[in-house]
Write a protein that holds these residues in place. Structure first.
Motif, short mmCIF file in Angstrom:
data_model
loop_
_atom_site.label_atom_id
_atom_site.label_comp_id
_atom_site.label_asym_id
_atom_site.label_seq_id
_atom_site.Cartn_x
_atom_site.Cartn_y
_atom_site.Cartn_z
N ALA A 54 -65.40 -73.99 -1.64
CA ALA A 54 -65.44 -75.43 -1.36
C ALA A 54 -66.59 -76.09 -2.12
CB ALA A 54 -65.60 -75.66 0.14
N LYS A 55 -67.73 -75.44 -2.19
CA LYS A 55 -68.87 -76.00 -2.93
C LYS A 55 -68.54 -76.15 -4.41
CE LYS A 55 -72.75 -74.41 -0.06
NZ LYS A 55 -73.91 -73.49 0.02
N GLU A 56 -67.84 -75.17 -4.97
CA GLU A 56 -67.48 -75.25 -6.38
C GLU A 56 -66.60 -76.48 -6.64
OE1 GLU A 56 -65.63 -71.55 -7.25
OE2 GLU A 56 -67.54 -70.42 -7.28
N ASP A 57 -65.66 -76.75 -5.71
CA ASP A 57 -64.81 -77.93 -5.87
C ASP A 57 -65.61 -79.22 -5.70
OD1 ASP A 57 -62.53 -76.64 -6.50
OD2 ASP A 57 -61.47 -77.03 -4.62
N VAL A 58 -66.51 -79.24 -4.73
CA VAL A 58 -67.32 -80.44 -4.50
C VAL A 58 -68.18 -80.75 -5.72
CG1 VAL A 58 -69.26 -81.34 -3.14
CG2 VAL A 58 -67.32 -80.25 -1.98
N GLU A 59 -68.67 -79.67 -6.38
CA GLU A 59 -69.50 -79.88 -7.57
C GLU A 59 -68.69 -80.29 -8.79
OE1 GLU A 59 -72.85 -79.78 -7.91
OE2 GLU A 59 -72.95 -79.61 -5.74
N SER A 60 -67.48 -79.77 -8.92
CA SER A 60 -66.72 -79.97 -10.16
C SER A 60 -65.70 -81.10 -10.11
CB SER A 60 -65.99 -78.67 -10.54
OG SER A 60 -65.07 -78.30 -9.52
N LEU A 61 -65.22 -81.45 -8.92
CA LEU A 61 -64.20 -82.49 -8.79
C LEU A 61 -64.82 -83.84 -8.48
CD1 LEU A 61 -61.55 -80.50 -6.70
CD2 LEU A 61 -61.56 -80.90 -9.16
N PRO A 62 -64.13 -84.92 -8.82
CA PRO A 62 -64.67 -86.25 -8.53
C PRO A 62 -64.72 -86.50 -7.02
CG PRO A 62 -62.42 -86.41 -9.31
CD PRO A 62 -62.83 -84.98 -9.51
N PRO A 91 -57.71 -85.65 -0.33
CA PRO A 91 -57.44 -86.85 -1.14
C PRO A 91 -56.26 -86.59 -2.09
CG PRO A 91 -59.79 -86.30 -1.15
CD PRO A 91 -59.09 -85.15 -0.53
N GLU A 92 -55.50 -87.61 -2.33
CA GLU A 92 -54.34 -87.47 -3.21
C GLU A 92 -54.76 -87.05 -4.60
OE1 GLU A 92 -50.66 -90.28 -4.89
OE2 GLU A 92 -51.95 -91.00 -3.27
N GLU A 93 -55.94 -87.52 -5.06
CA GLU A 93 -56.41 -87.23 -6.42
C GLU A 93 -56.74 -85.75 -6.60
OE1 GLU A 93 -57.58 -91.44 -5.35
OE2 GLU A 93 -57.49 -89.47 -4.38
N ILE A 94 -57.02 -85.06 -5.51
CA ILE A 94 -57.41 -83.64 -5.58
C ILE A 94 -56.24 -82.73 -5.25
CG2 ILE A 94 -58.85 -81.87 -4.49
CD1 ILE A 94 -61.05 -83.96 -4.25
N GLY A 95 -55.46 -83.12 -4.24
CA GLY A 95 -54.32 -82.29 -3.84
C GLY A 95 -54.74 -81.16 -2.92
N ARG A 96 -53.76 -80.46 -2.41
CA ARG A 96 -54.00 -79.40 -1.43
C ARG A 96 -54.83 -78.27 -2.04
NH1 ARG A 96 -54.76 -78.55 3.74
NH2 ARG A 96 -54.33 -76.40 4.33
N ARG A 97 -55.88 -77.81 -1.33
CA ARG A 97 -56.72 -76.70 -1.77
C ARG A 97 -56.71 -75.61 -0.69
NH1 ARG A 97 -57.57 -78.13 -6.92
NH2 ARG A 97 -59.43 -76.81 -7.02
N LYS A 98 -56.97 -74.37 -1.12
CA LYS A 98 -56.99 -73.24 -0.19
C LYS A 98 -58.32 -72.50 -0.35
CE LYS A 98 -55.06 -70.23 2.71
NZ LYS A 98 -54.79 -70.56 4.13
N TYR A 99 -59.17 -72.57 0.69
CA TYR A 99 -60.48 -71.92 0.65
C TYR A 99 -60.56 -70.71 1.59
CZ TYR A 99 -61.80 -76.45 -1.37
OH TYR A 99 -61.86 -77.58 -2.13
N TYR A 100 -59.98 -70.86 2.74
CA TYR A 100 -60.16 -69.85 3.79
C TYR A 100 -59.02 -68.84 3.77
CZ TYR A 100 -61.08 -67.95 8.50
OH TYR A 100 -61.33 -67.13 9.57
N HIS A 101 -59.38 -67.58 3.55
CA HIS A 101 -58.41 -66.49 3.54
C HIS A 101 -58.86 -65.46 4.58
CE1 HIS A 101 -56.52 -67.99 -0.18
NE2 HIS A 101 -57.77 -68.30 -0.55
N PRO A 102 -58.51 -65.64 5.84
CA PRO A 102 -58.96 -64.70 6.88
C PRO A 102 -58.45 -63.29 6.63
CG PRO A 102 -57.27 -66.18 7.74
CD PRO A 102 -57.64 -66.70 6.39
N VAL A 103 -59.32 -62.32 6.92
CA VAL A 103 -58.93 -60.93 6.73
C VAL A 103 -58.09 -60.47 7.92
CG1 VAL A 103 -61.01 -60.47 5.39
CG2 VAL A 103 -61.02 -60.04 7.86
N ASN A 104 -57.46 -59.33 7.77
CA ASN A 104 -56.61 -58.79 8.83
C ASN A 104 -57.41 -57.79 9.68
OD1 ASN A 104 -54.23 -58.65 10.25
ND2 ASN A 104 -53.40 -56.99 9.00
N ARG A 105 -58.60 -58.25 10.15
CA ARG A 105 -59.48 -57.41 10.95
C ARG A 105 -60.08 -58.23 12.07
NH1 ARG A 105 -61.08 -56.05 5.75
NH2 ARG A 105 -62.93 -57.36 5.87
N GLY A 106 -60.29 -57.61 13.21
CA GLY A 106 -60.94 -58.27 14.32
C GLY A 106 -60.24 -59.54 14.75
N TYR A 107 -61.03 -60.49 15.29
CA TYR A 107 -60.46 -61.74 15.77
C TYR A 107 -59.84 -62.53 14.63
CZ TYR A 107 -60.05 -66.25 18.08
OH TYR A 107 -59.56 -67.42 18.60
#
Length: 429
Positions: free
Chosen positions: A350-358, A400-416
């Motif tokens: 998410a930080k990389e997008d915040v830094e690189s995208l408008p 935002p429409e200008e950025i479009g859908r992003r995917k940051y969180y990829h939960p692992v298949n462990r624990g909760y």
């Protein structure tokens, strides 16, 4: 007579310094047959700058003195703690005169060179480059961080290691029988295991071990036997090798973090205890545990962060040493918890997008409309309230429409986090 009296008054560790390479003990990785530093010394072709990096009591000063003898250079001992740049100028002036009048070089040994700031270290550069002095710096800190890059680039760096117990034992036995420089004229002998205790407690520091032997010998009150029990009761290990602002501080916290990450509770507890026993601020340690709980465990075990916060409050309330068991409990919990760095990877992405995208504007349907003007401008239009749906599930865009859908969180298949993963997959369906 005056010289003899000064030598007698010197500490045992200072008196026992060898003046030749064949009397030096330890550092086989540098001084063994065919090793780099030994070949360098025996060649007599010294470069104009050397850095010895290693723990206290490993032979940095002794090696510098031996070097001076090999090349027949005047030895000048300089402490960066007690001396300044003005003293450097005086030493350089005398070295230049010695070179011109007697064709003799000067070896300037700068103990704790890291105590000079990097600007002050510049004072050595011109005199190293023109050959006026041979500079040998000693430091217990990583020269990569503590030595001026210009000076470092002109220096050979040799890393000394803490002495092994057998090396320390060799030095203790030598001091016990040496009548000229050591304690041999007193006829002392050690009970089985006594010297071994001193060696084990020295932490690989020859100076510490010899100082302890001298202290013990001085307290025997006419006796000639050094009892093992007396050593066990009275020889206290010195402070652990540690510097809360230096490299060893970061080495230990790195070892702790990696042991926790690899789910090794015993090693984790060892490193945490080592830091605390070395005088580390317990709140610093708990701050690192808090960070670990979110970075390496995250939602795989959400309770981990709560345990770390509870530990912080316990340390604040109880203080040390009473809070040591709470810290141990936290370390063991984190080490044995299910691991996931999904939260860490998510915020990094998410930080990389915040830094690189408008900085795209917030979509109108996600904006609040507390005033009539804002309502007229379309703020909040089309917003779907999730709780109006039986499953609290709505289908609307939150980026935002200008950025479009992003995917940051990829939960692992462990624990909760495995349950979170199932929920997100259900939402997608």
């Amino acid at each position: 007579m005056e010289l003899f009296e000064r030598k007698e008054a010197a500490p045992l560790a200072d008196r026992m310094r060898p003046d030749r390479l064949d009397g030096f003990v330890g550092q086989e990785h540098l001084l063994g047959e065919g090793r780099a530093l030994r070949r360098f010394i025996e060649s007599g072709q010294l470069s104009s700058s050397l850095i010895f990096w290693g723990p206290p009591g490993t032979g940095k000063t002794t090696l510098a003195r031996i070097l001076a003898g090999v090349v027949d250079a005047h030895f000048e001992n300089f402490s960066a703690v007690t001396s300044g740049v003005k003293h450097v100028r005086e030493i350089v002036k005398a070295a230049r005169e010695r070179l011109l009048l007697h064709s003799r070089r000067s070896l300037l040994f700068v103990d704790e060179i890291h105590r000079f700031n990097k600007a002050q270290q510049d004072a050595f550069l011109p005199h190293v480059e023109d050959g006026t002095i041979i500079l040998v710096g000693a430091t217990t800190e990583n020269p990569s961080f503590e030595v001026n890059s210009a000076l470092l680039s002109r220096s050979r760096v040799y890393t000394l290691r803490a002495l092994g117990e057998e090396d320390v034992l060799t030095l203790l036995r030598r001091a016990l029988v040496d009548s000229e420089r050591g304690l041999g004229d007193r006829g002392l002998r050690a009970e089985d295991g006594a010297l071994e205790l001193i060696a084990a407690g020295s932490g690989g520091d020859a100076r510490s071990a010899l100082n302890a032997l001298e202290m013990i010998a001085g307290s025997l009150e006419g006796e000639t036997l050094i009892p093992r029990d007396f050593v066990a009761e009275n020889f206290l290990r010195g402070s652990h090798l540690y510097d809360k602002a230096g490299e060893e501080h970061f080495n230990l916290i790195s070892a702790l973090h990696k042991s926790l990450r690899d789910s090794d509770p015993d090693a984790s507890l060892y490193w945490a205890t080592r830091m605390l026993e070395s005088g580390e601020d317990p709140l610093y340690l708990v701050r690192r545990l808090l960070r670990f709980a979110s970075e390496d465990i995250g939602n795989a075990d959400p309770r981990a962060l709560s345990v770390a916060v509870d530990t912080m409050q316990t340390v604040h309330f109880l203080g040390m040493p009473e809070a040591d068991t709470a810290i141990a409990q936290c370390v063991l919990y984190l080490a044995t918890a299910v691991k996931s760095n999904a939260a860490y990877r998510a915020i990094k992405a998410a930080k990389e997008d915040v830094e690189s995208l408008p900085d795209a504007p917030v979509p109108l349907h996600l904006r609040n409309a507390p005033t009539r003007l804002m309502k007229e401008l379309g703020y909040g239009d089309g917003y779907q309230y999730a709780h109006n749906d039986p499953d609290a599930k709505v289908d609307q865009e939150h980026f935002p429409e200008e950025i479009g859908r992003r995917k940051y969180y990829h939960p692992v298949n462990r624990g909760y986090e495995s349950r979170i993963r199932e929920f997100l997959e259900w939402l997608k369906k």
